[in-house]
Scaffold this active site. Structure first.
Site: not given
Ligand code: PGA
Length: 252
Positions: A168, A98, A174, A214, A235-236, A96, A9-11
């Site tokens: 999640e 977010e 994050g 994470s 994510g990251g 998601h 997920n490149w956000k």
């Molecule tokens: P993260 O994000 O790996 O940076 O914790 C995961 C996500 O939000 O899908």
């Protein structure tokens, strides 16, 4: 029996040109891992086309990070299921945390989006997860299973195997703070049992439940080796080619 699914997920990162560069790098590294997991990357809407082109024939699939449930209309700023499908997406991330947290997404809107995604043949990745306060108040199971129930309301048992769920825990996204493999496995097992009680064995055994929050190269193997964890939503670490490749290898 379930093939692991690893999704990046490149956000809201990378311009189209930068995303193309990242995809080209990924193609070289991840394309060569010989991993047996299904691999997908989800860039921003503006990069879908160029990333799709860069990944063509690589075995890495394209996904979007969101969509609207309506087919078309006066919905400024929104993108439909058909729009992302026809630009090359196979997958779409829905609900998601977010989006729930910052853009007022609700269980109801996730449910409508899920139905619309399935309708055009997209493979949805539906995100669920509790906050730290909810976990500490002993509400984790209620919250997560409530989200699953609401998201899948009205969906047929036949459609369930085509859906992936991503558990999640919000406190792990994050933050560098990961659920332990045992903590994650406990929730995944509950989710699968819950699905079994509603949709039956076939659907529950086939549905993929990813872990997210994470996930890094140094914790991926242990998380993915749990019986009910079928890959991850990353994510990251998905923005760093070597890290993402190592996570894909851990899932394969
Ligand atoms: P993260 O994000 O790996 O940076 O914790 C995961 C996500 O939000 O899908």
């Amino acid at each position: 029996m379930r093939r692991a699914l690893v999704a990046g997920n490149w956000k809201m990162h990378r311009t189209a040109a930068e995303a193309r560069g990242l995809a080209e790098e990924l193609r070289g590294v991840v394309g060569g891992t010989g991993a047996s997991a299904d691999v997908v990357v989800c860039p921003t809407f503006t990069s879908l086309q160029v990333v799709g082109e860069a990944l063509e024939g690589s075995g890495i699939s394209l996904g979007a990070q969101n969509m609207h449930w309506e087919k078309e209309g006066a919905f400024t700023g929104e993108v439909s299921a058909a729009m992302i499908l026809t630009i090359g997406c196979i997958y779409v991330i829905l609900g998601h945390s977010e989006r729930r947290q910052y853009f007022a997404e609700t269980d109801e809107s996730v449910n409508r989006k899920l139905a619309a995604a399935l309708d055009v043949g997209l493979k949805p990745i539906v995100c669920i997860g509790e906050t730290l306060e909810q976990r500490e108040a002993g509400q984790m199971e209620n919250v997560v299973l409530g989200q699953v129930k609401a998201a899948l309301d009205g969906i047929s048992a036949e459609a369930v195997p085509g859906i992936a769920l991503a558990y999640e825990p919000i406190w792990a996204i994050g933050t560098g703070r990961t659920a332990t493999p045992a903590q994650a496995e406990e929730v995944h097992l509950h989710i699968r049992q819950f699905l079994r009680s509603i949709f039956g064995d076939r659907a529950a055994d086939a549905v993929r439940i990813q872990y997210g929050g994470s996930v890094k190269p140094d914790n991926a193997s242990e998380l993915f080796s749990q019986a009910n964890i079928d890959g991850g939503l990353i994510g990251g670490a998905s923005l760093e080619v070597e890290s993402f490749a190592a996570i894909v290898t851990a899932a394969g």
